[in-house]
Design an enzyme around this catalytic site. Structure first.
Site, short mmCIF file in Angstrom:
data_model
loop_
_atom_site.label_atom_id
_atom_site.label_comp_id
_atom_site.label_asym_id
_atom_site.label_seq_id
_atom_site.Cartn_x
_atom_site.Cartn_y
_atom_site.Cartn_z
N GLU A 98 46.65 2.44 138.02
CA GLU A 98 47.97 2.28 138.61
C GLU A 98 48.54 3.62 139.06
O GLU A 98 48.26 4.66 138.48
CB GLU A 98 48.91 1.60 137.62
CG GLU A 98 48.39 0.22 137.28
CD GLU A 98 49.44 -0.72 136.75
OE1 GLU A 98 50.42 -0.25 136.17
OE2 GLU A 98 49.27 -1.93 136.94
N CYS A 154 52.59 3.62 123.27
CA CYS A 154 52.22 3.61 124.69
C CYS A 154 51.38 2.38 125.04
O CYS A 154 50.40 2.07 124.36
CB CYS A 154 51.43 4.88 125.02
SG CYS A 154 50.76 4.91 126.68
N GLY A 184 46.06 7.57 131.37
CA GLY A 184 45.02 8.51 130.97
C GLY A 184 45.53 9.86 130.53
O GLY A 184 46.70 10.19 130.70
N CYS A 233 48.21 6.72 121.40
CA CYS A 233 49.59 6.92 120.95
C CYS A 233 50.19 5.54 120.67
O CYS A 233 50.00 4.61 121.46
CB CYS A 233 50.40 7.66 122.01
SG CYS A 233 49.65 9.24 122.44
N LEU A 257 55.57 16.27 123.23
CA LEU A 257 55.82 16.65 121.83
C LEU A 257 56.10 15.40 121.00
O LEU A 257 55.43 15.11 120.02
CB LEU A 257 56.99 17.64 121.79
CG LEU A 257 57.38 18.20 120.43
CD1 LEU A 257 56.24 18.98 119.81
CD2 LEU A 257 58.64 19.07 120.56
N CYS A 279 57.37 5.19 132.40
CA CYS A 279 56.44 5.89 131.51
C CYS A 279 55.88 4.98 130.45
O CYS A 279 56.61 4.25 129.79
CB CYS A 279 57.16 6.99 130.74
SG CYS A 279 57.63 8.35 131.73
N CYS A 313 43.03 4.90 128.36
CA CYS A 313 43.22 6.17 127.67
C CYS A 313 42.65 6.07 126.26
O CYS A 313 42.72 5.02 125.63
CB CYS A 313 44.70 6.53 127.59
SG CYS A 313 44.99 8.17 126.89
N1 SAH Z 1 48.56 11.15 128.69
C1 SAH Z 1 49.53 12.09 129.12
C2 SAH Z 1 50.19 11.70 130.42
C3 SAH Z 1 50.55 10.24 130.61
S1 SAH Z 1 51.81 9.60 129.57
C4 SAH Z 1 50.57 12.32 128.05
O1 SAH Z 1 50.58 11.57 127.08
O2 SAH Z 1 51.32 13.27 128.17
C5 SAH Z 1 53.26 10.32 130.30
C6 SAH Z 1 54.47 10.39 129.38
O3 SAH Z 1 54.92 9.08 129.07
C7 SAH Z 1 54.19 11.09 128.06
O4 SAH Z 1 55.16 12.07 127.78
C8 SAH Z 1 54.29 9.96 127.05
O5 SAH Z 1 54.72 10.44 125.80
C9 SAH Z 1 55.30 9.05 127.70
N2 SAH Z 1 55.26 7.67 127.25
C10 SAH Z 1 54.19 6.96 126.88
N3 SAH Z 1 54.55 5.70 126.53
C11 SAH Z 1 55.89 5.63 126.68
C12 SAH Z 1 56.84 4.59 126.54
N4 SAH Z 1 56.49 3.37 126.14
N5 SAH Z 1 58.14 4.86 126.81
C13 SAH Z 1 58.50 6.08 127.25
N6 SAH Z 1 57.64 7.10 127.44
C14 SAH Z 1 56.34 6.87 127.16
FE1 SF4 Z 2 47.27 8.26 126.54
FE2 SF4 Z 2 49.49 9.61 127.24
FE3 SF4 Z 2 49.59 6.98 126.55
FE4 SF4 Z 2 49.12 8.84 124.69
S1 SF4 Z 2 50.99 8.62 125.91
S2 SF4 Z 2 47.99 6.89 124.94
S3 SF4 Z 2 47.87 10.30 125.84
S4 SF4 Z 2 48.54 7.84 128.31
#
Ligand code: SAH
Ligand code: SF4
Length: 426
Positions: A106, A184, A228, A181, A282, A400, A177
């Site tokens: 996406e 996510c 990713g 996390c 972070l 995000c 990915c």
């Molecule tokens: N993998 C990388 C980049 C993609 S995620 C990373 O983790 O940094 C991009 C951002 O979206 C990251 O800062 C992550 O913490 C945030 N993110 C992931 N899931 C989220 C959610 N459900 N709500 C808000 N932010 C989220």
């Molecule tokens: Fe992957 Fe970024 Fe989602 Fe963590 S927040 S699972 S590193 S895409």
């Protein structure tokens, strides 16, 4: 050092023979292989990256025989194809992109208006405003309407014609990915494969084509914040940056790469000649909480990540951004804000607070608006720039952490197309 993290990396990549993604030296070698001179390579380069053609037959400057020979040998342009698009009430569009082997990722398009809507809300916009001033562009917007020079519509880009000043494109670096996390949605997919550099940069080209964007006239920001972990696909990420900067023409100062924190890759990134801005996710104020929400913290502690980030040489106006997803009751209390300040006090840092976007089957709650406000206020009052990132496209699952293949998302009402939308420009 980096081989330590290879255990995370899937090995396979797209099986197709894509021209898009080849660097000039590689195009030269290819033309040599086909018995043609170097200028043919430059013609292909021009067609791929400036005209952004989508099929070999559109490279009409090449002799028909060469085009046929390339196609017979299995070559194609190989741009990801937009197979589905969903448009949000806020102008954001989310695309499902099909890759040569049928996998999908996406990509998100976020146009920004004049009135303070700012893409992903990251620092890019603010720094650009400063840069605007230096370039002298801003003055045009400060003139009284009467004094405005009459616009020659032929000289403005597609964005401005549509009432926008800039747009941010959010691109994916992997199919799924591996980082897992807990908050996510992308994590739920697991990891399927890495994207090639051509596929990463190709998402940008496909979106530029869709919107008729003119590089040089339209102002495009890029964020590597889609599906990713870019730093677990490091070499192809770097290749995509080279393609995007040198071939497509988007300066690295308008790009931000976000990482969950792959320590050896951050150190390597600090040495790169072409370096986008860095955002570190972070997401917690101490290792204990971070381990719960980002299990990868078992491998690299916050202190190690911050030491690695400190090796990045920062330009005069450059800051490192720390993303901090606020999870209700988990990391959003005043004691957490105090810990964040303590962690970042010696750094040229800013904090992007992201209100957690919910997703099906994810066991967190959103923070209370009052807690978000207090958290931000505490950081700002202590001198730490802190922004609340406006969620974009939440209604179409484009915000995000909401990127998960569209077919699995129950938002059918907002799907507006199921067809390739780009028109070949060649
Ligand atoms: N993998 C990388 C980049 C993609 S995620 C990373 O983790 O940094 C991009 C951002 O979206 C990251 O800062 C992550 O913490 C945030 N993110 C992931 N899931 C989220 C959610 N459900 N709500 C808000 N932010 C989220
Ligand atoms: Fe992957 Fe970024 Fe989602 Fe963590 S927040 S699972 S590193 S895409």
């Amino acid at each position: 050092m980096l081989n330590k993290i290879n255990t995370f990396e899937p090995s396979s990549s797209s099986p197709s023979k894509a021209l898009f993604g080849l660097l000039p030296t590689e195009l030269n070698a290819l033309m040599e292989e086909f018995g043609h001179k170097g200028y043919r390579a430059r013609q292909i380069e021009e067609a791929l990256y400036n005209k952004r053609v989508t099929v070999i037959d559109a490279i009409t400057v090449l002799p028909g025989g060469l085009r046929e020979a390339l196609m017979e040998a299995g070559y194609e342009v190989g741009l990801p194809e937009i197979v589905q698009a969903a448009r949000s009430v806020d102008g954001t569009e989310r695309y499902l992109m099909r890759l040569a082997d049928g996998e999908t990722v996406e990509t998100v398009w976020m146009p920004d208006g004049d009135g303070g809507e700012r893409g992903d809300g990251s620092e890019a916009s603010l720094e650009e405003e400063a840069a605007d001033g230096l370039e002298g562009n801003a003055s045009e917007f400060n003139l009284e309407p009467k004094q405005q020079p009459r616009r020659d519509l032929r000289n403005i880009g597609a964005l401005e014609q549509n009432g926008y000043r800039r747009a941010t494109i959010c691109i994916s670096s992997q199919v799924g990915c591996a980082v897992n996390c807990q908050f996510c949605l992308t994590a739920k997919l697991g990891i399927k494969r890495n994207l090639t550099g051509g596929e990463i940069a190709g998402q940008v080209a496909a979106v530029l084509n869709r919107h008729g964007v003119k590089i040089g006239k339209d102002r495009i920001n890029l964020v590597f914040m889609g599906m990713g972990e870019p730093f677990l696909n490091y070499d192809e990420f770097v290749r995509s940056v080279e393609l995007l900067v040198k071939q497509i023409g988007i300066p690295e100062s308008r790009m931000t790469v976000s990482t969950s924190g792959i320590e050896p890759a951050i150190r390597r990134f600090a040495q790169e000649p072409l370096r986008p801005k860095l955002a570190l996710s972070l997401n917690a104020s101490n290792d204990e909480i971070r381990e719960q929400v980002m299990p990868i913290t078992r491998k690299w502690k916050i202190a190690e990540l911050l030491e690695a980030v400190k090796t990045i040489p920062l330009g005069k106006r450059e800051w490192v951004t720390f993303e901090y997803v606020l999870l209700g009751g988990v990391n959003d209390q005043p004691e957490h804000a105090r810990e964040v300040l303590e962690l970042l006090k010696s750094m040229r840092a800013k904090v992007n607070l992201i209100v957690w976007n919910p997703g099906p089957g994810i066991p967190y709650t959103q923070p209370k608006p009052k807690d978000v406000a207090i958290f931000q206020k505490m950081l700002i009052e202590a001198g730490m720039p802190a922004y609340i990132r406006r969620p974009r496209g939440r209604d179409i699952y484009a915000a995000c952490g909401q990127l998960k293949r569209t077919v699995e998302v129950p938002a059918a009402g907002s799907l507006i197309e199921i067809a390739p939308a780009a028109t070949p420009l060649g």
